[in-house]
Every structure is written in C-alpha cells, then in structure tokens.
Design an enzyme around this catalytic site. Sequence first.
Site, PDB file in Angstrom:
ATOM      1  N   HIS A  43       2.516  -9.973  -3.761  1.00 21.10           N
ATOM      2  CA  HIS A  43       1.759  -8.716  -3.673  1.00 21.10           C
ATOM      3  C   HIS A  43       0.252  -8.981  -3.746  1.00 21.10           C
ATOM      4  CE1 HIS A  43       1.259  -4.311  -4.396  1.00 21.10           C
ATOM      5  NE2 HIS A  43       0.206  -4.714  -5.088  1.00 21.10           N
TER       6      HIS A  43
ATOM      7  N   HIS B 125      -3.704  -7.508  -1.957  1.00 14.44           N
ATOM      8  CA  HIS B 125      -4.461  -6.619  -1.056  1.00 14.44           C
ATOM      9  C   HIS B 125      -5.665  -7.402  -0.535  1.00 14.44           C
ATOM     10  CE1 HIS B 125      -2.607  -2.863  -2.857  1.00 14.44           C
ATOM     11  NE2 HIS B 125      -2.476  -3.684  -3.888  1.00 14.44           N
TER      12      HIS B 125
ATOM     13  N   GLU C 107       0.759  -0.018   4.926  1.00 16.45           N
ATOM     14  CA  GLU C 107       0.832   0.966   3.841  1.00 16.45           C
ATOM     15  C   GLU C 107       0.727   2.401   4.350  1.00 16.45           C
ATOM     16  OE1 GLU C 107      -1.289   0.817  -0.351  1.00 16.45           O
ATOM     17  OE2 GLU C 107      -2.653   1.720   1.094  1.00 16.45           O
TER      18      GLU C 107
ATOM     19  N   SER D  88      -0.878  12.564  -0.030  1.00 17.79           N
ATOM     20  CA  SER D  88       0.019  13.485  -0.745  1.00 17.79           C
ATOM     21  C   SER D  88      -0.127  14.937  -0.293  1.00 17.79           C
ATOM     22  CB  SER D  88      -0.242  13.379  -2.258  1.00 17.79           C
ATOM     23  OG  SER D  88      -1.592  13.710  -2.516  1.00 17.79           O
TER      24      SER D  88
ATOM     25  N   HIS E  14       2.464   3.644  -0.809  1.00 23.44           N
ATOM     26  CA  HIS E  14       1.473   3.310  -1.824  1.00 23.44           C
ATOM     27  C   HIS E  14       1.990   3.537  -3.240  1.00 23.44           C
ATOM     28  CE1 HIS E  14      -1.945   4.020  -4.596  1.00 23.44           C
ATOM     29  NE2 HIS E  14      -2.203   2.808  -4.170  1.00 23.44           N
TER      30      HIS E  14
ATOM     31  N   HIS F 212       4.014   0.511  -5.164  1.00 22.54           N
ATOM     32  CA  HIS F 212       3.524   0.512  -6.548  1.00 22.54           C
ATOM     33  C   HIS F 212       4.361   1.542  -7.313  1.00 22.54           C
ATOM     34  CE1 HIS F 212      -0.271  -0.757  -4.418  1.00 22.54           C
ATOM     35  NE2 HIS F 212      -0.266  -1.631  -5.391  1.00 22.54           N
TER      36      HIS F 212
ATOM     37  N   GLU G  32       2.378   2.304 -12.854  1.00 22.57           N
ATOM     38  CA  GLU G  32       1.405   1.268 -13.201  1.00 22.57           C
ATOM     39  C   GLU G  32       0.612   1.616 -14.454  1.00 22.57           C
ATOM     40  OE1 GLU G  32      -1.417   0.897 -10.025  1.00 22.57           O
ATOM     41  OE2 GLU G  32      -2.391  -0.847 -10.933  1.00 22.57           O
TER      42      GLU G  32
ATOM     43  N   ASP H 123      -1.976  -9.308  -6.993  1.00 19.66           N
ATOM     44  CA  ASP H 123      -2.669  -8.077  -6.612  1.00 19.66           C
ATOM     45  C   ASP H 123      -3.943  -8.493  -5.869  1.00 19.66           C
ATOM     46  OD1 ASP H 123      -2.424  -5.362  -6.399  1.00 19.66           O
ATOM     47  OD2 ASP H 123      -2.614  -4.917  -8.517  1.00 19.66           O
TER      48      ASP H 123
HETATM   49  O1  MCF Z   1      -2.449  -2.575  -7.126  1.00 23.93           O
HETATM   50  C1  MCF Z   1      -3.778  -2.213  -7.334  1.00 23.93           C
HETATM   51  C2  MCF Z   1      -3.787  -1.059  -8.288  1.00 23.93           C
HETATM   52  N1  MCF Z   1      -2.915   0.034  -7.881  1.00 23.93           N
HETATM   53  C3  MCF Z   1      -2.986   0.659  -6.658  1.00 23.93           C
HETATM   54  N2  MCF Z   1      -3.580   0.313  -5.551  1.00 23.93           N
HETATM   55  C4  MCF Z   1      -4.324  -0.756  -5.250  1.00 23.93           C
HETATM   56  C5  MCF Z   1      -4.485  -1.903  -6.029  1.00 23.93           C
HETATM   57  N3  MCF Z   1      -5.379  -2.688  -5.441  1.00 23.93           N
HETATM   58  C6  MCF Z   1      -5.747  -2.102  -4.308  1.00 23.93           C
HETATM   59  N4  MCF Z   1      -5.114  -0.934  -4.163  1.00 23.93           N
HETATM   60  C7  MCF Z   1      -5.334  -0.057  -2.989  1.00 23.93           C
HETATM   61  C8  MCF Z   1      -4.127   0.644  -2.421  1.00 23.93           C
HETATM   62  O2  MCF Z   1      -3.394  -0.165  -1.558  1.00 23.93           O
HETATM   63  O3  MCF Z   1      -6.187   0.977  -3.339  1.00 23.93           O
HETATM   64  C9  MCF Z   1      -6.146   1.907  -2.292  1.00 23.93           C
HETATM   65  C10 MCF Z   1      -4.733   1.855  -1.743  1.00 23.93           C
HETATM   66  O4  MCF Z   1      -4.794   1.738  -0.373  1.00 23.93           O
HETATM   67  C11 MCF Z   1      -6.663   3.243  -2.713  1.00 23.93           C
HETATM   68  S1  MCF Z   1      -5.676   4.211  -3.751  1.00 23.93           S
HETATM   69  C12 MCF Z   1      -5.836   3.515  -5.331  1.00 23.93           C
HETATM   70 FE    FE Z   2      -1.405  -3.524  -5.708  1.00 24.82          FE
END
Ligand code: MCF
Ligand code: FE
Length: 409
Positions: A65, A67, A145, A149, A183, A210, A213, A313
């Site tokens: 996992h 990003h 992704e 909502s 997401h 996710h 969390e 992450d």
């Molecule tokens: O995993 C971490 C923390 N939790 C959620 N989202 C993200 C994380 N790192 C990046 N993100 C991204 C997610 O994929 O943040 C964006 C999303 O596209 C905005 S919403 C929190």
């Molecule tokens: Fe993440």
Amino acid sequence: MKILSASWIITCNEDSTIIKDGAIVFDEKIIDVGTKEYIENKYTGIEIEFLGENSVLMPGLINSHVHLEFSSNATTLKYGNFMQWLNSVIASREELVEKATSKLISKKLSKMLKSGTTTIGAISSYSLDIEPCLNSPINTVFFTEVIGSKADMIDNLFADFKARLNSAKKNESKSFIPAIAIHSPYSVHPFLVREALNLAREEKLAVSSHFLESPEEFEWLHRDEGGFLEFFKNFLGQEKSVTKPMEFLNQFKDIDNLSFTHCVETSIDDLEKIKELNAFVNHCVTSNRLLNNTKLDIDRLIDFKVPFTIGTDGLSSNNSLSMFDELRNCLMIHTHKNPISFSKSLLKAATVNGAKALGLQKGQLAKDKDSDIIAINLPDTIKDEEDLCMNLILHTKFVNKVYIGGKNA
Ligand code: MCF
Ligand code: FE
C-alpha cells in the site's frame, strides 16, 4: 537458467524454511531451491555464483500500500491528529500533486528498488503515477481509486473513475496489473462502492480500501459525531455518514483478492467479517503513528486468523518508502512482541502475505513462483539461525542484488 548461492536462504514458504549454505536455480520462475551441496550435485556443469560472506537470499519485498502521487511531501502536511492531517491535505493537495512529477516518482521508485522492493500496490488517485510505474522494473498492482460521498456527483465521479481504470487496463501486462481502490467508507457513496465492486467482480480485479484508520472515523461511521462532523458540514454540507462499518464491509462479498488498510479501530464483529471475506489487513505502522498515534492490535488479528501485509503508505504519512525502514519501525513499535519470533512473522507479512493479498504468484522462494529475488550481505556472521530475520531487519538499508522475473533489475 541461473544459479545463485548464499550463506543463508530465507524461503518465506509455507513451512518458513531457512537454509544454511543454500542455492537457488531459476529462470523467469524458480526451478529449485536447496542446500548448495544438493543443487551442485543435481545441476552439474552449471556455474554457481556465490554471493559472498554473510550473504542472504530472500523473496523481493512487497509494499502492499503506497500513494506515489503524494511523493513530494516532506514537511508540508500536519501530523499528530487525523483531522489536522486531513485539513492539511485538502489545503496542500494541488500543490503537492503538481510537484510530484513523473521524474520525482521515478526517483522514488528507483530508491524503493535499491531498498529491496520488487512489487507495489500503488493507490492512484489521479492516474499521474501510471507512467513512472510502467517505466520501473518494479511490479505494480495499480489500484485506480474511486472517491466521493455526495449523491449528486456520483455519475461524474464514476465516469472519471472508469476512464482512469480503462487507461490502466490499456497498459496491462505481466508486471502492471489493474485493480480497484475504494478510498474509504466515509468518503465513497454506497452506490459508487456497489458499482466499482461489480466491475471488480466482472473483471476479476483485486480490491483494496482504507478502513477504520482513526478514532474520528469510528465516531462518524457509528454515531455521526466527532471531528468528521464539522469537516463534512463545511466541505460537503453533509451531517450524516453515508454508511456504517458493517454495512460497508457487507458490500465486499465475492471479491477474490481483497485487503483493508489500517483497521486500527475495528471491532470484533468487523474483524470476524474481514475474516469471512478472506481479506488481508494492510498494516502501515508509521502512518498510524504519525497521523493518529495509534497502533494495530496484531494479537487480535492473529486470534481471528486474519493475515496482515506491510505497506509504507505514501510520503503523505511517512518519511520513507523503504520496506526495511518500515519493518524496523514495525519491530520497534509493537513492543510486547518477542523481537526474534516477530521478525520472522514480519518478513512473511512483507513477502508471501503481500503476494497473496494482491493475487500474485510471488513472495516465496519455492518451485514455480516468480523469480523476484533480493540478495543482502549482513555486516557480520550469524551464529544462531534463529537470529537471522531480526538481524536482517535491524541492519539492512540497501540490497546488493535484485532479480525481477529472473532478470537483474
Ligand atoms: O493512507 C493515508 C491516510 N488515509 C487516507 N488517504 C490517504 C493516505 N495517504 C494519501 N491518501 C490520499 C487518498 O488516496 O488522500 C487523498 C485520497 O485520494 C485525499 S482524501 C484523504
Ligand atoms: Fe493510504
């Protein structure tokens, strides 16, 4: 066909076999693994390359996992509290994503390769990371992704998601595998979840989301209260959560390769459901420490027989994308676990479990598995086999050799 020999082989196979003075025969797939003596006698006339004193061979690491599009963050985002982090993401997202050029992401990927990562589960919010993933020798399970909502936005969001998924599908190959990321339960409307999961079922795509969390997410999903209430009112004019944790999980039936990331606030019922769904938990220990100062209850996962994988992450919630850095943090944060036995579990989490979660024939040095292999040289000899995994985690920053699909990477 190639043969490598090393002082130690950590197979990460079903029996967790460790071989002293071992050798491995491979081309694209692994052909044979055993003691050097056994391999020498069986494959006569083929040169064996010895990797040197205190050498270790093991499966390439799988970062389940990450990003990559948030790779330009170092000091911009706020840590310590989830709502503060989220607000800082909203405030700086555009600027961060703009700075995360293909060149920057490629640089991060080559550093990941040097630190032993051979496969990633890349969560892609904007599909800006396709090109660097395609250009890297690292295997990518590319999770397009879906997020959103608000009911009146669903059609547009789903169309955008499908277009991004299609561009991933156009590039599908042995080392670039399209997949779907939801997401989170709080940020994706149940209709969108349903439609995206129907696509995953039809096209047999891996799915990841996710899940639970932060304590704020728990309060919002269960009671429509807490830190998320103000956030949703301000940004989306929403006063109620779009789903409940169990309602969300129940949507994921009949998905073959499924994982939930974080899961630090799951209830016993949630975990039972995750087990029933045959899902994996992606554990991101550094991210949990920095964003929430919470930690996953690993013993409860073990009790419920829910397997876990290791993910860094993104650099949006970590200072490193190195799996060895992440494994060290994991070893140090779960203070009640015996470091010697826990290290063995951690290496399996970072290899064979990651492969299974992503639906890949990887993560084990065993016959017919893909030849994704890393070689490390430890700074000194290991007296007791039992200490090998722990010392590997403690001392490894970079690896000496990487083979992906049998090729030197
Ligand atoms: O995993 C971490 C923390 N939790 C959620 N989202 C993200 C994380 N790192 C990046 N993100 C991204 C997610 O994929 O943040 C964006 C999303 O596209 C905005 S919403 C929190
Ligand atoms: Fe993440």
